[in-house]
Design a protein around this motif. Structure first.
Motif, PDB file in Angstrom:
ATOM      1  N   GLU A   1       7.353 -13.369  43.461  1.00 12.33           N
ATOM      2  CA  GLU A   1       8.629 -12.846  43.929  1.00 12.33           C
ATOM      3  C   GLU A   1       9.818 -13.744  43.644  1.00 12.33           C
TER       4      GLU A   1
ATOM      5  N   LYS B   1       6.598 -17.819  49.362  1.00 15.52           N
ATOM      6  CA  LYS B   1       5.653 -18.364  50.304  1.00 15.52           C
ATOM      7  C   LYS B   1       5.100 -19.692  49.821  1.00 15.52           C
ATOM      8  N   HIS B   2       5.254 -19.907  48.547  1.00 12.51           N
ATOM      9  CA  HIS B   2       4.711 -21.156  48.006  1.00 12.51           C
ATOM     10  C   HIS B   2       5.598 -22.307  48.402  1.00 12.51           C
TER      11      HIS B   2
ATOM     12  N   ARG C   1      -7.369 -14.614  41.852  1.00 12.09           N
ATOM     13  CA  ARG C   1      -8.550 -14.444  42.696  1.00 12.09           C
ATOM     14  C   ARG C   1      -9.284 -13.165  42.374  1.00 12.09           C
ATOM     15  N   PHE C   2      -8.551 -12.178  41.961  1.00 14.06           N
ATOM     16  CA  PHE C   2      -9.199 -10.920  41.608  1.00 14.06           C
ATOM     17  C   PHE C   2      -9.630 -10.909  40.155  1.00 14.06           C
ATOM     18  N   ASN C   3      -9.331 -11.985  39.472  1.00 11.94           N
ATOM     19  CA  ASN C   3      -9.700 -12.089  38.058  1.00 11.94           C
ATOM     20  C   ASN C   3      -9.054 -10.995  37.224  1.00 11.94           C
ATOM     21  N   ILE C   4      -7.843 -10.721  37.532  1.00 16.30           N
ATOM     22  CA  ILE C   4      -7.119  -9.671  36.816  1.00 16.30           C
ATOM     23  C   ILE C   4      -5.889 -10.300  36.190  1.00 16.30           C
TER      24      ILE C   4
ATOM     25  N   PRO D   1      -0.006  -8.117  35.837  1.00 15.26           N
ATOM     26  CA  PRO D   1       0.617  -6.952  35.220  1.00 15.26           C
ATOM     27  C   PRO D   1       2.067  -7.236  34.850  1.00 15.26           C
TER      28      PRO D   1
ATOM     29  N   TRP E   1       4.853  -2.617  42.293  1.00 17.69           N
ATOM     30  CA  TRP E   1       4.468  -3.682  43.208  1.00 17.69           C
ATOM     31  C   TRP E   1       4.027  -4.866  42.384  1.00 17.69           C
ATOM     32  N   ILE E   2       4.512  -5.989  42.767  1.00 15.82           N
ATOM     33  CA  ILE E   2       4.195  -7.184  41.992  1.00 15.82           C
ATOM     34  C   ILE E   2       3.164  -7.989  42.767  1.00 15.82           C
ATOM     35  N   PRO E   3       1.929  -8.016  42.293  1.00 16.27           N
ATOM     36  CA  PRO E   3       0.955  -8.867  42.981  1.00 16.27           C
ATOM     37  C   PRO E   3       1.228 -10.331  42.686  1.00 16.27           C
ATOM     38  N   ASP E   4       0.935 -11.131  43.620  1.00 16.03           N
ATOM     39  CA  ASP E   4       1.177 -12.559  43.468  1.00 16.03           C
ATOM     40  C   ASP E   4       0.247 -13.137  42.405  1.00 16.03           C
TER      41      ASP E   4
ATOM     42  N   VAL F   1      -1.384 -15.897  42.356  1.00 21.71           N
ATOM     43  CA  VAL F   1      -2.658 -16.405  42.878  1.00 21.71           C
ATOM     44  C   VAL F   1      -3.592 -15.251  43.202  1.00 21.71           C
ATOM     45  N   LEU F   2      -3.005 -14.188  43.703  1.00 16.40           N
ATOM     46  CA  LEU F   2      -3.829 -13.016  44.034  1.00 16.40           C
ATOM     47  C   LEU F   2      -4.492 -12.467  42.780  1.00 16.40           C
TER      48      LEU F   2
ATOM     49  N   SER G   1       5.534  -5.496  34.348  1.00 11.12           N
ATOM     50  CA  SER G   1       6.249  -4.242  34.531  1.00 11.12           C
ATOM     51  C   SER G   1       7.713  -4.568  34.637  1.00 11.12           C
TER      52      SER G   1
END
Lengths: 315, 676
Positions: free
Chosen positions: B498, B458-459, B438-441, B444, B429-432, B434-435, B446
């Motif tokens: 994405e 969505k942007h 926001r999570f300060n991560i 990733p 799963w590819i987190p966005d 910006v997400l 992969s």
């Protein structure tokens, strides 16, 4: 284990859909079927503020880490971000196609995750003024009932019998199949279990087969099962107390069931309301205590040992 | 005299004798003493100019007993009922009377009232063909349809008609075409517009396609339906034939009839000539341009074709006519089909409710349809799949669920409560981006991040700048070589979002910040060089650093279509087939294309749907489509990316138009409209 009811607050909001503690346990929020959210001081039983603006019943609410903002969601398919003091909506986030069942802030309260009946989980950006979701998670095949957010994960429970854990750090989606079609997933609660091994984490899931299952997060194995309460087809919440020693769940017989986490035996039943269903619970993040909602009132339960301490300190 | 009186014959009853004293004298009552009274004899006090009315009880209270309160009904048990007051609670009979504020009387509904102007017949209103009408009424009418068919429709259907078809003998495709042509001819000659079928355009396009394989004479179609013409009553006061404002005149660019001005035997044609204050013409003086009015080359045009006079006047018939070429067709008579002796009706797939005749018709239609069958296009075909089970004829028999073997194992494990690897599935799963922020991560990396996802973003797209196209090429190569070494983020890394779209500004800060630790430093340095070059050329100095997405990078940026790089590459192979619109409608592009003397500065105007002609013309060393000063050869061969890429308007990668980009700030003003 002895929990006593210290306060009973009649909220005057019609039916309470959910009750939630804030981040430090000093305040609580109630979502009513009268489309309003009310802010209370549960320790003193004081009413503080009302937030009106939803178009339909409010289903869930969460407060930010600095207590300055509240985010709520409801049947009107919107997510509203409120200013706590002014009681004004700051943002209305529209994107869901069905009622929004659950909502959560991230740790720093810069993002909001909402789950909905339209099978979607949407992540919203609070910091920027974007009114469209950052990301939409479409993996569920049925209504997503609950979403929880930890430091690096998003946990969702859906009626398609699966718990999905979106690990942001690893870039993974882990899907756990819980049961057959008739054992639909109702409610989940991520838990940091220190009692097992350090850094091991568990997930608590309340299922419609009238059991609550505790899973190991890493392997997905079943660690414990708790039953005895009655849920029928209702959405009954469960929670775990701060010290990870007891598991609580509502029930249709009007009482709150408590189990010892390790021994898996039913320890106590706190009677909230003999005539109505106890469906919403919230565990105090700081002290040993819980909130329960039933009908149109909420009850504050505290561990009796704590009470003795506070009484002493007040004296 | 007496004799006269006796001769009178009286008929009828005499009136009662008048008592003079009891008559009220008219003139004795002074005007001042005459009061206006209503039916109850109450004095009218208010509203003297409108006939007057009295309020309440002699202009005081409501009744003899004062204001009558409403009866008290305990609401203790009905607390949650909504208590509201309405205006009717405060009205009395006078208000509800004829001259009151809210007259409530029994009236005829306007739809049944024959005398009123609103009278709309209860008969079904036939569809109105209005020319240039701006109203949406016909659309609204079409939204509501009756549930049951009318008797007429039922009868027609029993005779084999289907909705949307016309009535009449079936026609072959050629006959249909002919019909359409006649209609057009009639319209042309007589100037009237026959009611046409909306789908006539579609058919016109279809007729262009080659149907070489099918013998079209065999296949007959039902004639096109036409809408019956309903004579509309003229309910307006403007003259006959007056046409209101027609959208077409304003929104399209029809070729105008140029006005002409004749002076001394010489005429000048063009816009505005001949249209002056002294002129009567109300010609449209707005500028309508058309590309076909312009020359594309110097020299005599080849367009003039003299229409040959095929027929001479002296053909032995009336002027304006000629002897017909085709002989009149004699009407053919068809014999009944011969049924072989041993023919039996076989089992069919048709429902029992259909008669034999209907079955036959359906069969023949299926046969025809099969001849016209074309397999579904790719996009549609992807959405359908073949069923795994055969169709069952017995509809009452329950259908077994299709069982997925993998899922079976999972379900069994769940029932036995063996949760674990059997019940668990892992996906990437590819987190966005910006997400993750926001999570300060950190994002990733992969396998999924290397995919260029085709899903929509969505942007908001700020348009791909030239930089990304170049960068992404190099970037992907770099990553593919080194990604196995890199567990950490790669600074130029393809975003795990994405799609490949990111606006330029978001890239640059990333690159500058995290330059130090990676193996592909050199490549990055190379990229930054090129980027700096482009930046220096194109970016204005102020638009650099913001990470906000709302920033606009430069004054002029080519804004191509919003598509991922993959799609751009795909599209370069495709040629647009959609017809040219607007000022290009009358342009004959084919005649322009293969001209040998295309000068270097030919203006092959770029619009979005224009056909790219470069692929046809072989690119020599010097691309004839390039304009501007020629780049020295040593630079082209060097490592620096060719700046000529930028100037190529017909480059295969980017289909772009130089457009001045609007500052996004302007859009912010639009916000304050809605509160609730």
């Amino acid at each position: 284990m002895d929990y006593v009811c210290t306060q009973t607050i009649d909220c005057g909001q019609g039916a309470i859909r959910a009750v939630r503690y804030n981040v430090d346990g000093n305040y609580c929020l109630t979502c009513g079927s009268d489309k309003k959210i009310k802010l209370w001081n549960p320790n003193k039983g004081l009413y503080l503020n009302t937030y009106a603006g939803h178009g339909n019943e409010v289903l869930d609410v969460a407060s930010s880490c600095d207590n300055s903002q509240i985010v709520s969601c409801g049947i009107d398919k919107t997510v509203i971000l409120w200013d706590v003091i002014k009681a004004q909506p700051l943002r209305r986030l529209r994107g869901h196609a069905g009622k929004v069942t659950s909502i959560a802030f991230n740790e720093e309260s810069t993002a909001v995750v909402s789950s909905s009946e339209d099978n979607r989980v949407m992540c919203w950006d609070i910091k920027s003024r974007q009114n469209t979701p950052i990301q939409v998670l479409k993996d569920a095949n049925d209504c997503v009932m609950k979403v929880k957010v930890t430091a690096n994960e998003i946990l969702t429970g859906s009626l398609d019998c699966r718990i999905r854990r979106y690990d942001i750090r690893m870039g993974e989606l882990i899907e756990d199949y819980i049961g057959e079609y008739d054992k639909k997933l109702c409610f989940i609660d991520p838990v940091t279990c220190v009692t097992f091994t350090s850094d091991e984490q568990c997930v608590l899931a309340s299922c419609t087969d009238e059991t609550i299952k505790l899973f190991d997060k890493k392997t997905g194995e079943l660690l414990g099962e708790y039953s005895g309460h009655k849920t029928n087809d209702y959405y009954i919440e469960c929670c775990i107390d701060k010290t990870d020693s007891f598991i609580f769940s509502g029930s249709i017989d009007g009482s709150i069931w408590c189990w010892d986490l390790v021994k898996m035996n039913s320890v106590n039943q706190l009677i909230h309301n003999k005539k109505a269903i106890v469906h919403s619970l919230s565990s105090n993040p700081i002290k040993k205590g819980i909130l329960s909602a039933s009908g149109s009132n909420i009850k504050v339960w505290m561990s009796s040992s704590l009470l003795e301490d506070t009484e002493l300190s007040e004296i | 005299m007496d004799s006269d009186e006796e001769d009178f014959v009286t008929y009828g009853n005499p009136l009662d004798p008048i008592d003079e004293d009891t008559l009220p004298s008219k003139k004795s009552i002074k005007i001042e003493e005459q009061y206006a009274v209503d039916e109850h004899g109450r004095r009218r006090f208010h509203g003297a100019f409108t006939g007057g009315f009295s309020a309440g009880f002699c202009n005081s209270v409501g009744s003899l007993g004062g204001w009558e309160p409403t009866n008290f009904i305990s609401s203790r048990n009905s607390r949650t009922e909504i208590k509201s007051q309405n205006a009717f609670d405060f009205m009395d009979d006078e208000d509800r009377g004829e001259h009151g504020i809210c007259p409530m009387s029994v009236k005829v509904k306007p739809e049944y009232d024959v005398k009123s102007s609103d009278f709309s017949s209860r008969k079904r209103i036939r569809e109105i063909i209005s020319e240039g009408s701006l109203s949406a009424a016909p659309v609204v009418q079409q939204l509501f349809a009756p549930v049951r068919h009318t008797v007429g429709v039922k009868l027609l259907m029993k005779m084999g008609w289907k909705p949307e078809q016309g009535v009449g003998p079936r026609l072959t495709k050629a006959e249909k075409k002919l019909r359409k042509k006649t209609q057009e001819y009639v319209q042309k000659v007589y100037g009237c517009q026959l009611p046409t079928n909306v789908e006539s355009k579609k058919d016109a396009e279809e007729s262009d396609e080659s149907d070489l394989d099918i013998n079209l004479d065999e296949i007959t179609f039902a004639p096109d339906d036409y809408k019956s013409y309903v004579l509309e009553l003229k309910q307006n006061t403007f003259g006959l034939g007056y046409k209101g404002m027609d959208r077409k005149n304003i929104l399209s660019s029809n070729k105008p009839e140029f006005s002409k001005l004749t002076v001394n035997g010489k005429t000048i044609r063009g816009q505005a000539f001949g249209v002056g204050i002294l002129e009567d013409d109300d010609d449209d003086i707005y500028f309508h341009d058309d590309m076909s009015d312009y020359d594309f080359s110097l020299g005599p045009s080849n367009k003039e074709k003299n229409v040959k006079k095929q027929y001479s006047l002296d053909d032995g018939c009336i002027e304006g006519f000629h002897v017909s070429i085709k002989a009149n067709k004699i009407r053919e008579k068809f014999s009944l089909p011969v049924i072989p002796n041993d023919w039996n009706s076989t089992k069919s797939i048709f429902p029992e409710t259909m008669t034999e005749w209907e079955v036959e018709r359906e069969k023949s239609e299926f046969v025809k349809a099969a001849k016209l069958y074309r397999p579904l296009s790719d996009d549609m075909a992807n959405r359908f799949t073949v069923g795994s089970q055969e169709d069952v004829h017995d509809i009452l028999k329950p259908v077994e669920k299709t069982v997925n073997i993998k899922d079976q194992a999972m379900k069994e494990a769940a029932t036995r409560k063996l949760y674990g690897p059997l019940t668990r599935k892992k996906f990437s799963w590819i987190p966005d981006r910006v997400l993750c922020k926001r999570f300060n991560i950190p994002e990733p990396i992969s396998a999924g991040t290397l995919q260029v996802a085709a899903e929509t973003t969505k942007h908001k797209n700020h348009g791909i700048s030239i930089f990304e196209v170049l960068k992404s090429d190099l970037r992907i190569e770099a990553i593919k070589k080194d990604w196995s070494n890199d567990k950490n983020e790669i600074d130029n890394g393809v975003q795990p979002s994405e799609s490949m779209q990111v606006s330029f500004e978001n890239e640059i800060p990333d690159m500058k910040d995290k330059n130090e630790e990676n193996d592909i430093d050199d490549k990055i340095a190379g990229i930054t060089e090129k980027v700096d070059l482009f930046k220096a050329i194109f970016l204005s100095s102020s638009d650099d650093e913001d990470e906000e997405k709302d920033n606009t990078p430069a004054e002029f940026i080519p804004i191509p279509k919003e598509e991922t790089e993959n799609e751009i590459k795909k599209k370069s192979d495709k040629i647009s087939y959609s017809p040219p619109r607007g000022i290009f409608t009358n342009l004959d592009l084919d005649s322009l294309r293969y001209k040998p003397n295309i000068s270097k500065n030919t203006e092959i105007i770029e619009k979005e749907e224009k056909i790219n002609t470069t692929s046809d013309i072989k690119a020599a060393e010097i691309d004839p489509q390039m304009y501007g000063p020629q780049i020295p050869m040593n630079l082209i061969r060097g490592k620096v990316a060719r700046p000529s890429h930028i100037f190529k308007t017909n480059s295969k990668e980017v289909n772009s138009v130089w457009v001045e980009k609007n500052r996004k700030h302007k859009k912010k003003h639009k916000k304050h409209k809605k509160h609730k």
